[in-house]
Design a protein around this motif. Structure first.
Motif, PDB file in Angstrom:
ATOM      1  N   ASP A 293      -9.043  -1.084   1.152  1.00  0.00           N
ATOM      2  CA  ASP A 293      -9.726  -2.372   1.063  1.00  0.00           C
ATOM      3  C   ASP A 293      -9.214  -3.094  -0.173  1.00  0.00           C
ATOM      4  OD1 ASP A 293     -11.330  -1.984   3.331  1.00  0.00           O
ATOM      5  OD2 ASP A 293     -12.815  -0.866   2.173  1.00  0.00           O
TER       6      ASP A 293
ATOM      7  N   ASN B 121       0.859  -1.184   0.000  1.00  0.00           N
ATOM      8  CA  ASN B 121       0.000   0.000   0.000  1.00  0.00           C
ATOM      9  C   ASN B 121       0.894   1.234   0.000  1.00  0.00           C
ATOM     10  OD1 ASN B 121      -1.795   2.067   0.391  1.00  0.00           O
ATOM     11  ND2 ASN B 121      -2.753   1.206   2.210  1.00  0.00           N
TER      12      ASN B 121
ATOM     13  N   ARG C 176      -7.824  -5.785   4.117  1.00  0.00           N
ATOM     14  CA  ARG C 176      -7.552  -4.346   4.203  1.00  0.00           C
ATOM     15  C   ARG C 176      -6.064  -4.193   4.476  1.00  0.00           C
ATOM     16  NH1 ARG C 176     -10.639   0.073   4.610  1.00  0.00           N
ATOM     17  NH2 ARG C 176      -9.973   1.809   5.883  1.00  0.00           N
ATOM     18  N   LEU C 177      -5.442  -3.257   3.758  1.00  0.00           N
ATOM     19  CA  LEU C 177      -3.998  -3.044   3.898  1.00  0.00           C
ATOM     20  C   LEU C 177      -3.743  -1.650   4.453  1.00  0.00           C
ATOM     21  CD1 LEU C 177      -1.713  -4.991   3.227  1.00  0.00           C
ATOM     22  CD2 LEU C 177      -1.504  -3.918   1.010  1.00  0.00           C
ATOM     23  N   PRO C 178      -3.055  -1.547   5.609  1.00  0.00           N
ATOM     24  CA  PRO C 178      -2.776  -0.223   6.186  1.00  0.00           C
ATOM     25  C   PRO C 178      -1.735   0.518   5.360  1.00  0.00           C
ATOM     26  CG  PRO C 178      -1.640  -1.919   7.429  1.00  0.00           C
ATOM     27  CD  PRO C 178      -2.492  -2.633   6.404  1.00  0.00           C
ATOM     28  N   PRO C 179      -1.578   1.825   5.594  1.00  0.00           N
ATOM     29  CA  PRO C 179      -0.552   2.578   4.859  1.00  0.00           C
ATOM     30  C   PRO C 179       0.822   1.927   5.029  1.00  0.00           C
ATOM     31  CG  PRO C 179      -1.926   4.056   6.148  1.00  0.00           C
ATOM     32  CD  PRO C 179      -2.309   2.663   6.542  1.00  0.00           C
TER      33      PRO C 179
ATOM     34  N   VAL D  86      -3.556   6.125   3.423  1.00  0.00           N
ATOM     35  CA  VAL D  86      -4.753   5.627   4.092  1.00  0.00           C
ATOM     36  C   VAL D  86      -4.836   4.116   3.883  1.00  0.00           C
ATOM     37  CG1 VAL D  86      -6.054   7.780   3.828  1.00  0.00           C
ATOM     38  CG2 VAL D  86      -6.200   6.033   2.057  1.00  0.00           C
ATOM     39  N   SER D  87      -5.599   3.446   4.743  1.00  0.00           N
ATOM     40  CA  SER D  87      -5.826   2.015   4.570  1.00  0.00           C
ATOM     41  C   SER D  87      -6.675   1.783   3.331  1.00  0.00           C
ATOM     42  CB  SER D  87      -6.523   1.438   5.801  1.00  0.00           C
ATOM     43  OG  SER D  87      -5.667   1.484   6.914  1.00  0.00           O
TER      44      SER D  87
ATOM     45  N   GLY E  54       1.585  -0.991   4.379  1.00  0.00           N
ATOM     46  CA  GLY E  54       1.451  -2.419   4.651  1.00  0.00           C
ATOM     47  C   GLY E  54       1.807  -3.267   3.441  1.00  0.00           C
TER      48      GLY E  54
END
Length: 172
Positions: free
Chosen positions: A111, A104, A138-141, A108-109, A143
């Motif tokens: 989806d 990512n 969902r992938l965090p910043p 922002v995270s 991630g």
């Protein structure tokens, strides 16, 4: 005391009256332009919002600007595919094991929609499509999600692998 011998005050000259008239027209023109072009003025020079707040008789409040929509998976997720997948002959067919990762790059995270891989030939024609099983939804910043997918009965004519995100809307 009032002096009786003082001359009466002189009437203003026509030039002075014309100057005051032009000044008044100038101020009316500026005021009209500020009101007529308010949206343009506020977009070109945001600090003028304070003047409009004063003219409106309200305290200046932060103008609510809508938050930009979150980026799509295509915009925010960097997809890396191992350029050397493992090919194993199994009977009359081939099985290919593909490794890769998703990163990512947004702040922002995000989806994660389903990720699809296409096995393609030298002409770019799709030979087989598989869905990648992802552990994360969902992938965090910043991630990273690593994946491995095994494709049984992979066409021997496969010369490349491409990725795409499955569309979750009705515009397929």
């Amino acid at each position: 005391t009032i002096e009786k011998d003082a001359p009466p005050p002189a009437a203003p000259s026509a030039l002075v009256l014309a100057g005051w008239g032009l000044w008044l027209l100038f101020l009316i023109g500026i005021g009209t332009a500020l009101l007529a072009f308010r949206p343009t003025m506020e977009s070109l020079w945001p600090p003028i919002g304070g003047l409009y707040a004063i003219l409106d008789g309200r305290q200046e409040t932060a103008r609510e600007t809508p938050a930009p929509p979150p980026p799509s998976a295509e915009e925010a997720i960097s997809v890396w595919l191992d350029p050397r997948p493992d090919w194993v002959e199994s009977g009359d067919a081939w099985t290919v094991t593909i490794r890769g990762s998703l990163t990512n790059t947004a702040s922002v995270s995000i989806d994660l929609p389903p990720l699809l891989l296409d096995l393609v030939d030298a002409d770019g024609k799709r030979l087989k499509r598989v869905q990648v099983p992802l552990d994360a939804h969902r992938l965090p910043p910043g991630g990273v999600e690593r994946f491995t997918v095994e494709v049984p009965e992979a066409p021997a004519e496969t010369t490349g692998i491409s990725h795409l995100w499955e569309q979750t809307t009705d515009d397929q």
